[in-house]
Structure formats: C-alpha cells, structure tokens
Design an enzyme around this catalytic site. Structure first.
Site, mmCIF file in Angstrom:
data_model
loop_
_atom_site.group_PDB
_atom_site.id
_atom_site.type_symbol
_atom_site.label_atom_id
_atom_site.label_comp_id
_atom_site.label_asym_id
_atom_site.label_seq_id
_atom_site.Cartn_x
_atom_site.Cartn_y
_atom_site.Cartn_z
ATOM 1 N N ASP A 1 34.980 25.545 47.019
ATOM 2 C CA ASP A 1 36.191 24.825 47.433
ATOM 3 C C ASP A 1 37.365 25.187 46.522
ATOM 4 O OD1 ASP A 1 34.686 23.053 49.376
ATOM 5 O OD2 ASP A 1 33.682 22.565 47.492
ATOM 6 N N GLU B 1 31.161 30.808 50.675
ATOM 7 C CA GLU B 1 32.258 31.372 51.475
ATOM 8 C C GLU B 1 33.081 32.391 50.692
ATOM 9 O OE1 GLU B 1 34.475 28.607 53.900
ATOM 10 O OE2 GLU B 1 36.292 29.815 53.711
#
Ligand code: TRH
Length: 386
Positions: free
Chosen positions: A19, A279
């Site tokens: 994040d 990610e």
C-alpha cells in the site's frame, strides 16, 4: 482547465508494504515529473520508513523528496475548504476523515475525487475504470480509477527515466558487481544464477530449495529478511538474520536486509530470475525485463487463482506466442494451482531458457508502453473532469 496543482493522497497500510510502496511511488512521480504539490497522508510511518529510511516514524509532518507527509492518526479533526487539494485520492477505498470530506464539499470548485483501486488483469476492470459514484448527501462525485494492463485502464506506475536507468545498470558489469558486493555477495554468488525471492509465507519454498540444492548449476537465492522465514531457518540451520548465508550442494541462500525501494529495483535488475509478490514488486519485476514468477496475495475461495490466470493469459500470449511457457507452469505450481509440483523439472525447463525469456519480455513491455503510465493517465483524467 489545468488548475490542478495540488493533490492529497490518503493511504492506509493494511498489511505488508504494497500500500505504502505504491502510494510513495505515485507521490514522488507526481512531484518530480508533473510539478504537483502532493500531500501524502499515511497511518503507519514505521512500515513507510522500511522502504524509505529518510522517513521519520515519529514526525507528525515532514517533507521527503518534495512530498509533504502527514501522519494520519485518526478520523477526527476540522478541515477547511482551503485545506482541500484539487485532486483527492483515496487508495484502495480507504475512508477519508469525515471533516475532510465536508470541507471538500465546501470548496467552490469541487476537487476531483478518485478511488485508486488494486491491480488485476481481469476483463471487468475495463467496464469499471473511471465510473462515477455520487455521494449520498454532499454535492461530490467520486470516480473509480483502476490500474491495469490495457488501454482501457489507468495503466501501470512507471517513471519517465526508468528504462534508461535500468539499461545503464544492466549494461554496466562494474555497477552490478558493486551493488551485489554491497549486499555481501562474493564472486561465486555473483557468477551463479541469481534468484530474488520475495513471497508470502505459504509459498512452496522447501521444494524449490531442494531442487536447487540438487540441481546441475549453482543458484544464489537472495531472500529479504523475514521472508520464507521457516524454510530459510531450516536451510541455514540458524536464525535468518540479514547477512546470514549458507551453501549446501548447488544452492547458496543469502538473507538480505530490507533495502530502500530504489535498491529493490536494482536487485530485480541484477538477478536472473525474480520471484515477487503483491502488487508493487510484481509490476517492478515486469519493468526489470527478467523472467519472473508472481506469488499472488491470497484471497478467500481461491479468488487469487482466477486473478493469476487472468494475468498469465495476457502475459504468456505476449511472451511466448505458440509455446505454452515454462514461466506459466512455474507460476501455477508456485501458487498451488498445480499440486505435487515437479520442482526439479520445472526449474530445469525454466533455467534452460532464461535468455530467450528475458528477450521476449520486451514484447510485453512494448505492449504496456502503449497504455501510457498511471500517474500521467490519472492527471489527464482529473484535468478532464474540471
Ligand atoms: O508487501 P506486499 O505483500 O504488499 C501488498 C500488501 O499486502 C497489500 O495490502 C496488498 O493489497 C498487496 O500486497 C496486494 O507486496 P508488494 O505490493 O510487492 O509491496 C512490497 C513493497 O516493498 C514494494 O514497494 C517494494 C518494497 N520493497 C523494498 O522497498 N525493499 C525490499 O527489500 C523489499 C523486499 C521490498
């Protein structure tokens, strides 16, 4: 039209580093390449400091790399319309403090409000990218913004000078050797097939270690501290602290310190194969241009297997043409989609074709370049909304 000079980005660290890793990359790029005043609100400065050591985990407010960073402690507080940025981004649908949202509605020219979503290669994303969602009470509209792999998505984060920097590094044996030497690798490890390993705890690392150990050629596996802890401890026969190293058979396992984000890129550029996760490292491995396997973040009911297949479908089509790839089989096994994996066989077919696979990843990169980059696409969309 172009009066979008300020941007606020709200980031909650759910777990791990993805994040903040993504938000930090986006914030820096917006400042450096687009001259935007960025304020980054982060709830967990300790995680932030691991990928960016200049961050002071105790500071309520600080500036790093031109980005104003605020510790986002809670949902309280009074905000004024003049505090609100021209573009407001909530990362992964976090709840922005209610006082800030009220102040957004009080602005004469309303800010562009975006929910920056997670990355997936699934097709439905194209239908949801940039969809509006009206606030139930206030005169505000939020738009979904999806990163992705096609022109009908927001694209991927990619800095303007990234490929030049990577190419310079990859073509410079002295720079590579200095970098790897700085991480502690001796000449033997540097000459071996170097694999970076960044995966989640359930990865089938023991089977892979076993195959490498009994393999035909030396492998140096570079593992960040804290990753695959149990398997690394078993292999080392001791605590897997940064700097720990041991060779058994053809395999050397070395524990690396957690390095700043820019050095993690260099690590990916310097290795022959990268195992990445989540990610952000997943995207960086694609930009590294080296063969890679993605250990996808696990989700309930094996939803992540669907996401993995959606990505492999796109990636392998660009990579191999008619040849169903060794990378695909390796990734499916590493994610537990294929059970009872034959690790020696999977590794042999992958490692025998590393050069071809690296060359072909250029096809994939060229296709992605057509989609522009996420930061530019996001700004263009925001400006079109004002
Ligand atoms: O850390 P991740 O697993 O992060 C995430 C989070 O779990 C998140 O909640 C979830 O939504 C997402 O995965 C799918 O993996 P990721 O995304 O690769 O982020 C890792 C970041 O850490 C990336 O920015 C690279 C950075 N990094 C360093 O800076 N130094 C290092 O030594 C390493 C290993 C990574």
């Amino acid at each position: 039209m172009n009066q979008t000079k300020t941007l606020a980005l709200f980031c909650k660290v759910v777990d791990n580093y993805g994040d903040i890793g993504i938000c930090w990359r986006l914030a820096r790029q917006l400042v450096r390449e687009h001259d935007i005043d960025v304020t980054l609100w982060v709830d967990d400065l300790r995680s932030f400091a691991r990928i960016c050591p200049q961050v002071d985990p105790a500071a309520a407010a600080q500036q790093v790399a031109g980005v104003s960073i605020y510790h986002w402690r809670d949902q309280d507080g009074t905000y004024y319309a003049e505090d609100v940025a021209d573009i407001v981004i909530e990362f992964f649908a976090v709840d922005i403090p209610p006082g800030y949202v009220t102040a957004m509605a009080q602005r004469q020219v309303k800010p562009v409000w975006l929910n920056l979503e997670g990355l997936t290669a699934e097709e439905w994303v194209e239908g949801c990218h940039t969809l509006p969602s009206m606030h139930p009470r206030l005169p505000l509209t939020k738009h979904f913004f999806f990163p992705g792999f096609t022109a009908r998505t927001g694209g991927l984060l990619r800095e303007a000078g990234l490929f030049d920097e990577r190419d310079r590094f990859q073509r410079d044996p002295a720079a590579r050797s200095a970098f790897l030497g700085g991480l502690g690798l001796d000449a033997g490890e540097q000459a071996a097939c170097k694999v970076s390993l960044f995966c989640y705890p359930h990865a089938p690392v023991a089977g892979l270690f076993d195959a490498w150990q009994r393999g035909a050629a030396p492998v140096a596996c570079l593992v960040p501290e804290g990753v695959a802890k149990d398997e690394v401890r078993d292999f080392l026969g001791g605590e897997p602290a940064a700097g720990a190293v041991r060779t058994q058979g053809m395999l050397t396992v070395r524990v690396l310190p957690f390095v700043p984000q820019a050095d993690y890129d260099r690590l990916l550029w310097a290795c022959d194969v990268n195992i990445v996760r989540g990610e952000d490292s997943f995207v960086r491995a694609q930009w590294a241009g080296r063969p890679f396997a993605w250990h996808i973040y696990p989700q309930d009911e094996n939803l992540h297997h669907k996401k993995l297949r959606a990505f492999l479908l796109r990636y392998c089509a660009a990579q191999y043409g008619d040849d169903a790839g060794p990378l695909e089989r390796f990734a499916l096994a590493f994610n537990g989609v294929e059970q009872n994996a034959d690790w020696p066989g999977l590794w042999q077919s992958l490692s025998g074709r590393l050069d071809q696979l690296a060359c072909r990843s250029a096809n994939w990169q060229n296709a992605l370049l057509e989609n522009g980059d996420l930061a530019s696409n996001l700004l263009a969309f925001a400006r079109s909304m004002r």
